[in-house]
Design a protein around this motif. Structure first.
Motif, mmCIF file in Angstrom:
data_model
loop_
_atom_site.group_PDB
_atom_site.id
_atom_site.type_symbol
_atom_site.label_atom_id
_atom_site.label_comp_id
_atom_site.label_asym_id
_atom_site.label_seq_id
_atom_site.Cartn_x
_atom_site.Cartn_y
_atom_site.Cartn_z
ATOM 1 N N ALA A 99 -55.708 43.040 -5.182
ATOM 2 C CA ALA A 99 -55.307 42.183 -5.150
ATOM 3 C C ALA A 99 -55.587 41.433 -5.579
ATOM 4 N N THR A 100 -54.451 39.978 -5.915
ATOM 5 C CA THR A 100 -54.106 39.066 -6.445
ATOM 6 C C THR A 100 -54.779 37.629 -6.629
ATOM 7 N N THR A 101 -55.491 37.711 -5.192
ATOM 8 C CA THR A 101 -55.540 37.160 -4.877
ATOM 9 C C THR A 101 -57.409 36.881 -4.133
ATOM 10 N N GLY A 102 -58.281 35.363 -3.751
ATOM 11 C CA GLY A 102 -59.363 36.175 -2.830
ATOM 12 C C GLY A 102 -58.590 36.534 -1.791
ATOM 13 N N ASP A 103 -59.279 37.906 -1.266
ATOM 14 C CA ASP A 103 -59.386 38.314 -0.010
ATOM 15 C C ASP A 103 -60.253 38.374 0.620
ATOM 16 N N GLY A 104 -60.418 37.635 2.185
ATOM 17 C CA GLY A 104 -61.175 37.700 2.760
ATOM 18 C C GLY A 104 -61.597 38.944 3.868
ATOM 19 N N LEU A 105 -60.054 39.895 4.044
ATOM 20 C CA LEU A 105 -60.640 41.010 5.190
ATOM 21 C C LEU A 105 -60.751 42.046 3.688
ATOM 22 N N LEU A 106 -60.579 42.243 2.757
ATOM 23 C CA LEU A 106 -60.346 43.363 1.845
ATOM 24 C C LEU A 106 -62.374 43.084 1.828
ATOM 25 N N ASP B 117 -61.116 28.413 -7.176
ATOM 26 C CA ASP B 117 -60.641 30.437 -7.890
ATOM 27 C C ASP B 117 -59.557 30.902 -9.074
ATOM 28 N N ARG B 118 -59.228 29.639 -8.437
ATOM 29 C CA ARG B 118 -57.526 29.592 -10.160
ATOM 30 C C ARG B 118 -58.134 30.110 -11.400
ATOM 31 N N TYR B 119 -59.423 29.593 -11.913
ATOM 32 C CA TYR B 119 -60.035 29.467 -12.939
ATOM 33 C C TYR B 119 -61.108 30.668 -13.147
ATOM 34 N N VAL B 120 -61.192 31.229 -11.294
ATOM 35 C CA VAL B 120 -62.099 32.698 -11.987
ATOM 36 C C VAL B 120 -60.826 33.649 -12.557
ATOM 37 N N LEU B 121 -60.036 33.567 -11.791
ATOM 38 C CA LEU B 121 -58.827 34.245 -11.998
ATOM 39 C C LEU B 121 -58.485 34.350 -13.234
ATOM 40 N N GLU B 122 -58.716 33.297 -14.033
ATOM 41 C CA GLU B 122 -58.264 33.379 -14.963
ATOM 42 C C GLU B 122 -59.269 34.370 -16.370
ATOM 43 N N SER B 123 -59.361 33.686 -16.370
ATOM 44 C CA SER B 123 -60.872 34.433 -17.017
ATOM 45 C C SER B 123 -60.951 35.964 -16.528
ATOM 46 N N MET B 124 -61.128 35.996 -15.194
ATOM 47 C CA MET B 124 -61.363 37.737 -14.712
ATOM 48 C C MET B 124 -59.277 38.689 -15.681
ATOM 49 N N ARG B 125 -58.061 37.504 -15.516
ATOM 50 C CA ARG B 125 -57.240 38.225 -15.911
ATOM 51 C C ARG B 125 -57.631 38.348 -17.339
ATOM 52 N N ALA B 126 -57.966 37.482 -18.217
ATOM 53 C CA ALA B 126 -58.236 37.432 -19.529
ATOM 54 C C ALA B 126 -59.630 38.429 -20.295
ATOM 55 N N GLY B 127 -60.210 38.656 -19.187
ATOM 56 C CA GLY B 127 -61.250 39.511 -20.087
ATOM 57 C C GLY B 127 -61.461 41.232 -19.365
ATOM 58 N N GLY B 128 -60.038 40.712 -18.372
ATOM 59 C CA GLY B 128 -59.942 42.357 -17.587
ATOM 60 C C GLY B 128 -60.929 42.579 -16.974
ATOM 61 N N PHE B 129 -61.462 41.602 -16.258
ATOM 62 C CA PHE B 129 -62.802 41.879 -15.479
ATOM 63 C C PHE B 129 -61.683 42.535 -13.910
ATOM 64 N N THR C 175 -68.109 31.336 -10.345
ATOM 65 C CA THR C 175 -68.143 29.721 -10.871
ATOM 66 C C THR C 175 -69.865 28.909 -11.465
ATOM 67 N N VAL C 176 -70.091 27.711 -12.103
ATOM 68 C CA VAL C 176 -71.247 27.118 -12.178
ATOM 69 C C VAL C 176 -71.817 26.797 -10.970
ATOM 70 N N MET C 177 -71.266 26.653 -9.948
ATOM 71 C CA MET C 177 -72.078 26.203 -8.627
ATOM 72 C C MET C 177 -72.816 27.027 -8.236
ATOM 73 N N SER C 178 -72.333 29.330 -8.758
ATOM 74 C CA SER C 178 -73.949 30.514 -8.023
ATOM 75 C C SER C 178 -75.283 29.655 -7.989
ATOM 76 N N ASN C 179 -75.565 29.933 -7.788
ATOM 77 C CA ASN C 179 -77.140 30.196 -7.441
ATOM 78 C C ASN C 179 -77.386 30.380 -8.297
ATOM 79 N N LEU C 180 -77.762 29.974 -9.467
ATOM 80 C CA LEU C 180 -79.539 31.071 -10.245
ATOM 81 C C LEU C 180 -80.051 32.473 -9.404
ATOM 82 N N GLY C 181 -80.786 32.278 -8.270
ATOM 83 C CA GLY C 181 -80.795 33.939 -8.196
ATOM 84 C C GLY C 181 -79.791 34.347 -8.272
ATOM 85 N N PHE C 182 -78.881 34.515 -7.790
ATOM 86 C CA PHE C 182 -77.280 35.428 -8.889
ATOM 87 C C PHE C 182 -77.288 35.493 -9.544
ATOM 88 N N VAL C 183 -77.489 34.792 -10.362
ATOM 89 C CA VAL C 183 -77.657 35.432 -11.906
ATOM 90 C C VAL C 183 -78.590 35.664 -12.522
#
Length: 461
Positions: A350-357, A322-334, A297-305
């Protein structure tokens, strides 16, 4: 009409905003919209040979909040009254419910949880076939039929309710099946904080089955203590336990275990950006990162980018959630995406965020490389980041006020590409968030303060 669904289902004060009546009505509306009139591929009615009708199927899980008990009964009542059979999964992480929604071929899944929110809150999330979160169109359709008159099934067409006692074990088995080798965590001592939440059983079970020596904390839910001074929103107890036990790392989950944060062996925080970077490099190394792209998301630190760019990995950024992250992933095949808060989505498994995974694969990377978590996370050099909330402003003008835009442009020019500025209207409150990243903490503080003053002057009520 005020929109009921937020960025992650329907959430609010249990028995205040989120009542039994609303839970029942929402479940009826969801059933009417999501199961094609009750004629989808469910289970045959084996109890009545004279009626071969096929009824739809739902799975329902929850976190341990006391309010989850009455809300679960209301949800089950709504679904069965609409002719839907229900399997009760009881207490299970959100990603576990998503997995079983797909694995059991259910029409829909329901999670009763307020995630990382404090105990008085609760929430209801609906999952579509396959375990995916609802898109805006489905949520709008559910809201459109909410409270409308409808033709109620009677007699043998009313849904049945059954407990599903294998939910935790089957979810754990699924998680272990995502690993490249059996017991890959052998030799690691790990502290796991389950936040007195939905993973209090599955969390220790899966890490121990993967070979880790596990010190489990936050595993005594009483219905009141979920997220209370523990878990991913309060890393202090985890940090203390890691140092006290000489552990190799610590893992912190939130109340419904869809997010994961960590601390290294010296007690330093490891955030979602760093976890995402470690996993992205691991996938890229195995050529399992499609288009060498990761979503954040746009909140990720610039250091990550910057770290991803240095490794030849592109970053696709979305709105917060995370729903927007998911939408982008599904649209782009990421295959990989996530948030700084610790929501990490590995779409291969997984189809969602999964802390244990997330935890399993992060720790497996430690074990396979022989590196400490601190060494792995060092790939990201986080820029000092400041977030200032400016209240009592007209947030609707935040993106259109010309003088505010000019002030932002001037500060960005002064940073000369070595920092970042983000102005974001809150989705739920009358405030604007000013986020600044800069080479030094003092510079970030100064820029954020100057811009907060301009926001107040230009947008103040």
């Amino acid at each position: 009409m005020t929109r009921i669904f937020g960025t992650d289902g329907v959430r609010g004060l249990a028995n205040g905003v989120l009542t039994a009546e609303l839970a029942l009505d929402l479940s009826v509306a969801a059933a009417r919209v999501m199961v094609d009139g009750g004629e989808w591929r469910g289970r045959n009615d084996k109890d009545d040979a004279t009626r071969p009708r096929v009824r739809p199927l739902a799975v329902v899980g929850r976190d341990p909040r006391i309010s989850g008990q009455f809300l679960e009964h209301a949800v089950v009542a709504g679904l069965t009254s609409a002719g839907v059979d229900v399997l009760r999964l009881r207490v299970l992480p959100t990603p576990g419910v998503a997995y079983l929604t797909a694995a059991l071929g259910a029409d829909l899944g329901v999670v009763i949880s307020a995630s990382h929110n404090p105990m008085p809150d609760n929430g209801i999330k609906f999952l579509q076939r396959g375990g995916h979160k609802l898109d805006d169109a489905v949520e709008e359709a559910v809201e459109a039929v909410l409270g409308q008159e409808w033709e109620r099934p009677t007699g043998g067409d009313i849904g049945r309710v059954e407990p599903y006692g294998k939910a935790v074990e089957e979810y754990v088995e699924h998680l272990l099946g995502t690993l490249a080798a059996p017991r890959p965590l052998a030799g690691l001592r790990i502290v796991l904080d389950c936040a007195h939440g939905a993973a209090y059983q599955a969390g220790p079970m899966v890490l121990r089955a993967a070979g880790a020596d596990v010190i489990a904390i936050g595993v005594d839910p009483d219905g009141l203590n979920i997220n209370d001074g523990c878990g991913s929103t309060h890393l202090g107890p985890l940090r203390d336990a890691v140092l006290a036990h000489g552990a190799d790392a610590g893992i912190a989950l939130d109340g419904d275990a869809d997010r994961c944060l960590a601390v290294d062996h010296e007690g330093h925080d490891i955030d979602g950006d760093q976890i995402l970077a470690v996993l992205a490099l691991a996938l890229a190394e195995r050529d399992h990162l499609p288009q060498r792209t990761v979503v954040s998301t746009v909140m990720s630190n610039l250091g990550f980018v910057q770290a991803m760019s240095a490794a030849g990995i592109a970053v696709e950024q979305t709105k917060v959630g995370d729903r927007y992250v998911l939408e982008s992933m599904r649209a782009g095949g990421f295959a990989l995406g996530g948030e700084q808060s610790g929501h990490v989505i590995m779409s291969e498994h997984a189809t969602t965020g999964d802390g244990l995974l997330t935890a399993l694969h992060l720790l497996a990377r430690m074990a396979s490389t022989g590196s400490t978590l601190q060494q792995l996370a060092a790939v990201v050099t986080r820029l000092p980041q400041v977030l200032v909330n400016v209240p009592d402003v007209d947030k609707t003008r935040a993106e259109t006020d010309s003088e505010l835009a000019a002030a932002v442009a001037a500060e960005e020019a002064a940073l000369a590409g070595n920092g970042r500025i983000l102005l974001r209207p809150s989705g739920t409150e009358a405030l604007v968030r000013v986020m600044v990243e800069a080479p030094s903490q003092a510079q970030a503080d100064d820029v954020a303060h100057r811009l907060a003053v301009v926001v107040k002057e230009r947008l103040g009520r």
